[in-house]
Design a protein around this motif. Sequence first.
Motif, mmCIF file in Angstrom:
data_model
loop_
_atom_site.group_PDB
_atom_site.id
_atom_site.type_symbol
_atom_site.label_atom_id
_atom_site.label_comp_id
_atom_site.label_asym_id
_atom_site.label_seq_id
_atom_site.Cartn_x
_atom_site.Cartn_y
_atom_site.Cartn_z
ATOM 1 N N LEU A 84 0.875 -1.178 0.000
ATOM 2 C CA LEU A 84 0.000 0.000 0.000
ATOM 3 C C LEU A 84 0.910 1.225 0.000
ATOM 4 N N GLU A 85 1.013 1.904 -1.145
ATOM 5 C CA GLU A 85 2.016 2.948 -1.328
ATOM 6 C C GLU A 85 1.357 4.308 -1.487
ATOM 7 N N SER A 86 1.713 5.239 -0.597
ATOM 8 C CA SER A 86 1.189 6.603 -0.659
ATOM 9 C C SER A 86 1.866 7.363 -1.794
ATOM 10 N N THR A 87 1.057 8.082 -2.563
ATOM 11 C CA THR A 87 1.573 8.903 -3.658
ATOM 12 C C THR A 87 1.016 10.316 -3.499
ATOM 13 N N GLY A 88 1.467 11.201 -4.377
ATOM 14 C CA GLY A 88 0.950 12.560 -4.340
ATOM 15 C C GLY A 88 -0.501 12.649 -4.732
ATOM 16 N N GLN A 89 -1.023 11.636 -5.448
ATOM 17 C CA GLN A 89 -2.412 11.641 -5.916
ATOM 18 C C GLN A 89 -3.340 10.766 -5.090
ATOM 19 N N GLY A 90 -2.781 9.852 -4.287
ATOM 20 C CA GLY A 90 -3.641 8.958 -3.519
ATOM 21 C C GLY A 90 -2.891 7.737 -3.041
ATOM 22 N N LEU A 91 -3.377 6.551 -3.430
ATOM 23 C CA LEU A 91 -2.828 5.285 -2.943
ATOM 24 C C LEU A 91 -2.639 4.327 -4.105
ATOM 25 N N ASP A 92 -1.449 3.754 -4.231
ATOM 26 C CA ASP A 92 -1.175 2.690 -5.195
ATOM 27 C C ASP A 92 -1.186 1.354 -4.467
ATOM 28 N N ILE A 93 -1.838 0.347 -5.071
ATOM 29 C CA ILE A 93 -1.924 -0.989 -4.486
ATOM 30 C C ILE A 93 -1.213 -1.962 -5.409
ATOM 31 N N ARG A 94 -0.248 -2.691 -4.846
ATOM 32 C CA ARG A 94 0.491 -3.682 -5.627
ATOM 33 C C ARG A 94 0.551 -4.993 -4.855
ATOM 34 N N TYR A 95 0.507 -6.108 -5.597
ATOM 35 C CA TYR A 95 0.623 -7.439 -5.004
ATOM 36 C C TYR A 95 1.922 -8.083 -5.486
ATOM 37 N N ARG A 96 2.568 -8.833 -4.597
ATOM 38 C CA ARG A 96 3.684 -9.680 -5.033
ATOM 39 C C ARG A 96 3.125 -11.073 -5.305
ATOM 40 N N ILE A 97 3.102 -11.447 -6.566
ATOM 41 C CA ILE A 97 2.562 -12.737 -7.000
ATOM 42 C C ILE A 97 3.677 -13.521 -7.679
ATOM 43 N N ASP A 98 3.920 -14.727 -7.199
ATOM 44 C CA ASP A 98 5.014 -15.551 -7.716
ATOM 45 C C ASP A 98 6.339 -14.802 -7.692
ATOM 46 N N GLY A 99 6.537 -14.004 -6.652
ATOM 47 C CA GLY A 99 7.808 -13.335 -6.457
ATOM 48 C C GLY A 99 7.998 -12.037 -7.205
ATOM 49 N N VAL A 100 7.000 -11.612 -7.983
ATOM 50 C CA VAL A 100 7.122 -10.396 -8.795
ATOM 51 C C VAL A 100 6.001 -9.432 -8.420
ATOM 52 N N LEU A 101 6.346 -8.145 -8.242
ATOM 53 C CA LEU A 101 5.339 -7.138 -7.913
ATOM 54 C C LEU A 101 4.495 -6.799 -9.132
ATOM 55 N N GLU A 102 3.178 -6.776 -8.944
ATOM 56 C CA GLU A 102 2.246 -6.408 -10.010
ATOM 57 C C GLU A 102 1.370 -5.258 -9.523
ATOM 58 N N HIS A 103 1.292 -4.206 -10.326
ATOM 59 C CA HIS A 103 0.431 -3.072 -9.985
ATOM 60 C C HIS A 103 -1.026 -3.477 -10.197
ATOM 61 N N ILE A 104 -1.837 -3.289 -9.162
ATOM 62 C CA ILE A 104 -3.239 -3.710 -9.213
ATOM 63 C C ILE A 104 -4.157 -2.538 -9.527
ATOM 64 N N ARG A 105 -4.031 -1.460 -8.775
ATOM 65 C CA ARG A 105 -4.886 -0.317 -9.032
ATOM 66 C C ARG A 105 -4.358 0.897 -8.278
ATOM 67 N N SER A 106 -4.835 2.069 -8.688
ATOM 68 C CA SER A 106 -4.548 3.323 -8.001
ATOM 69 C C SER A 106 -5.863 3.922 -7.527
ATOM 70 N N VAL A 107 -5.886 4.385 -6.287
ATOM 71 C CA VAL A 107 -7.075 5.011 -5.708
ATOM 72 C C VAL A 107 -6.759 6.484 -5.505
ATOM 73 N N ARG A 108 -7.517 7.347 -6.174
ATOM 74 C CA ARG A 108 -7.247 8.774 -6.107
ATOM 75 C C ARG A 108 -7.925 9.403 -4.892
ATOM 76 N N GLY A 109 -7.286 10.462 -4.392
ATOM 77 C CA GLY A 109 -7.832 11.175 -3.243
ATOM 78 C C GLY A 109 -6.758 11.410 -2.197
ATOM 79 N N ALA A 110 -6.587 12.656 -1.767
ATOM 80 C CA ALA A 110 -5.519 12.996 -0.838
ATOM 81 C C ALA A 110 -5.688 12.324 0.514
ATOM 82 N N ASP A 111 -6.928 12.007 0.889
ATOM 83 C CA ASP A 111 -7.182 11.450 2.217
ATOM 84 C C ASP A 111 -7.181 9.929 2.246
#
Length: 523
Positions: free
Chosen positions: A154-181
């Motif tokens: 769960l990674e905080s960004t300037g635009q909101g939150l990025d969600i990534r999963y590590r699947i089979d040892g490799v990080l995959e970007h799942i989705r970005s959720v916009r919103g400062a809060d």
Amino acid sequence: MNARLPAVPVADYPAATLPMLHQLTPVFERLPLAEAIARRCVLFRDNAAVDRYIGVIADPLDHKLQRWAEARAGDPVIWHLATAEDLGAWLDKQAAGTRLLAEPEAAESFSAAQAGSDKALSVTQSSAQTSPVVRLLNATLHDALRLGASDVHLESTGQGLDIRYRIDGVLEHIRSVRGADVAPQVISRLKVLAELDIAETRVPQDGRLAVRLGDGQRRIDLRVSIMPSMHGEDGVLRILDKSRLMQGEQALTLEGLGFAADDLHRLRDLVAQPYGMLLASGPTGSGKTTSLYALLSEIHDGREKIITIEDPVEYQLPGVLQIPVNEKKGLTFARGLRSILRHDPDTIMVGEIRDRETAEIAIQSALTGHRVLSTLHANHVFDVFSRFAHMGIDPYLLTSAISGVFAQRLVRNLCPACAQPHVPSRQEIDAFQFSGDGMQHGLKKAVGCESCRGTGYQGRSAIVEILALDDVLRTLIAQRAPLNEIHSAARRLGMRNLREAAIALARNGVTTLEEVRRVTARH
């Protein structure tokens, strides 16, 4: 061609009532639950046609959403209309299928901690199931567990939150959720559930929590790490599914982990020794502990006392005494290991050797008639002895205690549905030192399809380099001989390195040369 319905009058959309929704089978592999909740749109399998889906929406005029969902489906979609209340109730029920333990207490604490903030989202017990923060976190965990992820980022960004999963040892970007809060609220809720300090945002924090799936019978532990970043705080959840490898009679075996036949034979010879230390080395997530569990399962016949001390206990083994480390209460690896020796053990597994004190007790245990299994973070088998030297361990005692060391990595397996033959380039032939024996004709490449989510890979196999110590190697290591002499002696005993083990899998069409290059280093 997809069945878009922009011209269909609203009155002509088939109705999807709440009872109907509960009878359909959702296809979260095409449209994950977190996306379904965010977009208020769900895809179901159409039982009347294998190559068609039923889509359910609350807003029939949102044609952009329909086109987006049809693109995710890849096959025709027949759209149905549900009320916002029915669709919301169904989604909440799905999200509630992944329930965080201690939900009421955590929700009340979160509400109290956020009191006075106009922007804070209330997640008191009465509103927990309707809070966007609760739904987002539950849906994220639901999707991660369904996809078999080992970690959630769960990674905080300037635009909101990025969600990534590590699947089979490799990080995959799942989705970005916009919103400062969004990010601070999700991280705050995570802190409360893991019993961390919600007011502290400047230093790292570590904790744990648990979830229950479905009917509540399956409990999954999560290790939580919170780290300050430029845009706030990031969270990482390590998924520790104790039941994952315990399903099925042959689940937790060396064969089930994908070891080669020669490696199986050598590992079994090492663990069959009645005393001495067997060490597994490798980075975090390389499968060391799982391999040790598989070895324990093979020697566990009920006639020996087996005790483990771990941080945390990752899998439950019937008939084995498993002790979780609790440093807050003073139960460290070293203190626990001393107590274990008074409990009449035959075999001891130490989750990790982290310091000199633990190393000395483990070595003394191996020298006094116990079988000791443990892990150590090192790049390859020869680095293990350097790590012990840095701890100040006497090399003569060390080599007398150790019976063998194996270094392990995990490589992704090719998806059987889409893998295609691969002819290596001249650069690959030179880099991997292929000869003209034609062995490279079994090579395959990853393509990507629906079954593997477009990655080209499904599952992983273990590769190992195994060093079984004999008198010659013990003498060389104790005398701190040059590494090339030790390496030459090991090669004469038949040791192959990690890259050679990975290339063997590639030649058999199990993995790709890209994976070999990603996971192993050139020697």
